[in-house]
Design a protein around this motif. Structure first.
Motif, PDB file in Angstrom:
ATOM      1  N   TRP A  33       0.808  -1.221   0.000  1.00  0.00           N
ATOM      2  CA  TRP A  33       0.000   0.000   0.000  1.00  0.00           C
ATOM      3  C   TRP A  33       0.844   1.274   0.000  1.00  0.00           C
ATOM      4  O   TRP A  33       0.575   2.204  -0.764  1.00  0.00           O
ATOM      5  CB  TRP A  33      -0.943   0.012   1.202  1.00  0.00           C
ATOM      6  N   ASN A  34       1.850   1.323   0.851  1.00  0.00           N
ATOM      7  CA  ASN A  34       2.668   2.550   0.952  1.00  0.00           C
ATOM      8  C   ASN A  34       3.279   2.917  -0.409  1.00  0.00           C
ATOM      9  O   ASN A  34       3.249   4.084  -0.825  1.00  0.00           O
ATOM     10  CB  ASN A  34       3.784   2.361   1.978  1.00  0.00           C
ATOM     11  N   SER A  76      -7.435   4.826   6.500  1.00  0.00           N
ATOM     12  CA  SER A  76      -6.546   5.190   7.604  1.00  0.00           C
ATOM     13  C   SER A  76      -5.090   5.247   7.155  1.00  0.00           C
ATOM     14  O   SER A  76      -4.346   6.176   7.495  1.00  0.00           O
ATOM     15  CB  SER A  76      -6.713   4.183   8.745  1.00  0.00           C
ATOM     16  N   ARG A  77      -4.664   4.245   6.363  1.00  0.00           N
ATOM     17  CA  ARG A  77      -3.284   4.241   5.861  1.00  0.00           C
ATOM     18  C   ARG A  77      -3.054   5.432   4.928  1.00  0.00           C
ATOM     19  O   ARG A  77      -1.987   6.051   4.967  1.00  0.00           O
ATOM     20  CB  ARG A  77      -3.006   2.941   5.126  1.00  0.00           C
ATOM     21  N   ALA A  78      -4.045   5.770   4.106  1.00  0.00           N
ATOM     22  CA  ALA A  78      -3.919   6.917   3.199  1.00  0.00           C
ATOM     23  C   ALA A  78      -3.714   8.197   3.995  1.00  0.00           C
ATOM     24  O   ALA A  78      -2.852   9.025   3.653  1.00  0.00           O
ATOM     25  CB  ALA A  78      -5.166   7.027   2.318  1.00  0.00           C
ATOM     26  N   LYS A 114      -0.289  12.608   5.580  1.00  0.00           N
ATOM     27  CA  LYS A 114       0.253  13.442   6.654  1.00  0.00           C
ATOM     28  C   LYS A 114       1.771  13.445   6.616  1.00  0.00           C
ATOM     29  O   LYS A 114       2.415  14.516   6.779  1.00  0.00           O
ATOM     30  CB  LYS A 114      -0.235  12.901   8.006  1.00  0.00           C
ATOM     31  N   LEU A 115       2.378  12.294   6.348  1.00  0.00           N
ATOM     32  CA  LEU A 115       3.843  12.223   6.277  1.00  0.00           C
ATOM     33  C   LEU A 115       4.372  12.987   5.081  1.00  0.00           C
ATOM     34  O   LEU A 115       5.377  13.724   5.165  1.00  0.00           O
ATOM     35  CB  LEU A 115       4.286  10.746   6.192  1.00  0.00           C
ATOM     36  N   LEU A 116       3.698  12.845   3.947  1.00  0.00           N
ATOM     37  CA  LEU A 116       4.160  13.515   2.733  1.00  0.00           C
ATOM     38  C   LEU A 116       4.014  15.033   2.812  1.00  0.00           C
ATOM     39  O   LEU A 116       4.787  15.781   2.191  1.00  0.00           O
ATOM     40  CB  LEU A 116       3.374  12.988   1.519  1.00  0.00           C
ATOM     41  N   LYS A 117       3.031  15.488   3.593  1.00  0.00           N
ATOM     42  CA  LYS A 117       2.862  16.930   3.771  1.00  0.00           C
ATOM     43  C   LYS A 117       3.886  17.499   4.728  1.00  0.00           C
ATOM     44  O   LYS A 117       4.025  18.727   4.831  1.00  0.00           O
ATOM     45  CB  LYS A 117       1.442  17.239   4.247  1.00  0.00           C
ATOM     46  N   GLY A 118       4.519  16.611   5.466  1.00  0.00           N
ATOM     47  CA  GLY A 118       5.685  17.022   6.185  1.00  0.00           C
ATOM     48  C   GLY A 118       5.717  17.348   7.603  1.00  0.00           C
ATOM     49  O   GLY A 118       6.578  17.994   8.129  1.00  0.00           O
TER      50      GLY A 118
END
Length: 336
Positions: free
Chosen positions: A271-272, A325-327, A332-336
């Protein structure tokens, strides 16, 4: 209604002439018959240790009286409901009786049998008592038949689950996850797809897997088994959700729907990578809002197309919410 029909089919294999089951009736009578004298001790008034003393009730006493009053009212209502049930059973013809018992199978608990015994105990004629005895024997016969049918169904579901897990557990002394044979999961998936086509993965099967999973999680010393059963439910969800595609509108591909359907079919471990390749925050063309919208839409469609409260609905919705939830975590991680 399907469950009722199934149970009634079971009942048709039982002898329909219940009053002639003399031996079984004798056994049944010994299981339910009580005398009202056996119940007297529970209703005896307790004598005050201070006779003649007028004690003013405190607030606590008033509260206790209110609680007791509420309990008494609840018990009275329960008795009224039981009497209505008993009267309906007495007045029903054999087919109606079977249907009533199957539809109210959980009502035949200890309290029901005590009330039926009390009703019998107050009868003035032997004929009336005999009617209650025959009613008790008949109801017990039907209940036993339904219970046996349910047990057979559970055993059948267990066999189906064993067949699905065979590629992973066969020849293995200790359950490990992921399995040492990388092809084992592919074999599991093929088993699930085939058995779903044959109609074997019904509510009974899903109930059995869910129960086994809860037990494995409670034991806490079988993480491999819990992970394996979770994988069974994930593969089932992916199989069912992949039956319908919304990725094409005419000749155009709806990119957000295509990404969601790719995620549904893919193992959770991928998924990631798929999020990074599909979202505009990574290398793709789908915005986070577009993906969120199609996930919510698929959840709505699933709720509409599945039976409310069923295991199928619960498992499919949990799977979609797991993707959602994984999305959210990746976004959130990609937005930093």
């Amino acid at each position: 209604m399907a469950a009722i029909s199934s149970s009634l089919q079971c009942l048709s294999s039982c002898d329909s002439h219940y009053p002639h089951h003399h031996h079984q009736r004798a056994q049944s009578e010994s299981r339910w018959r009580l005398s009202s004298r056996d119940l007297v001790s529970s209703m005896m008034w307790k004598v005050s240790p201070f006779p003649g003393v007028d004690l003013k009730p405190s607030r606590r006493h008033l509260m206790c009286a209110a609680v007791k009053g509420g309990a008494a009212e609840g018990a009275f209502k329960k008795t009224v409901e039981l009497d209505r049930m008993i009267d309906a059973l007495k007045d029903a013809n054999p087919r109606e009786l079977e249907k009533l018992v199957v539809e109210n199978i959980l009502a035949f608990d200890e309290v029901f049998w005590i009330r039926l015994a009390a009703r019998s105990d107050t009868c003035k004629s032997d004929d009336d008592k005999k009617d209650y005895e025959e009613l008790a024997a008949t109801v017990m016969t039907i209940v036993d038949c339904v219970v046996n049918k349910t047990r057979e169904k559970i055993e059948s579901s267990t066999d189906v689950l064993k067949g699905i897990l065979r590629p992973v557990v066969e020849g293995v002394e200790e359950i490990t996850w992921p399995p040492r044979d990388p092809d084992a999961i592919n074999q599991m998936e093929k088993e699930i797809i085939q058995r779903e086509k044959e109609g074997q993965l019904d509510e009974g099967f899903l109930s059995e897997v869910s129960a086994q999973l809860r037990q494995a999680k409670e034991d806490k010393d079988k993480p491999g088994l819990a992970a394996m059963l979770q994988k069974v439910l994930q593969l089932y969800a992916a199989t069912i959700l992949s039956k319908r595609s919304y990725a094409k509108k005419g000749n155009e591909v709806v990119k957000a729907e295509h990404l969601l359907e790719t995620l549904i079919k893919a193992p959770e471990e991928q998924w990631n990578k798929l999020f990074l390749e599909g979202l505009t925050l990574g290398k793709g063309d789908v915005t986070p809002d577009e993906l969120s919208a199609v996930i919510k839409k698929r959840i709505e469609r699933t709720l509409i197309r599945t039976e409310g409260g069923s295991y199928q609905q619960r498992i499919l919705i949990e799977y979609l919410k797991g993707i959602e939830s994984r999305a959210n975590e990746i976004i959130k991680l990609l937005k930093g």
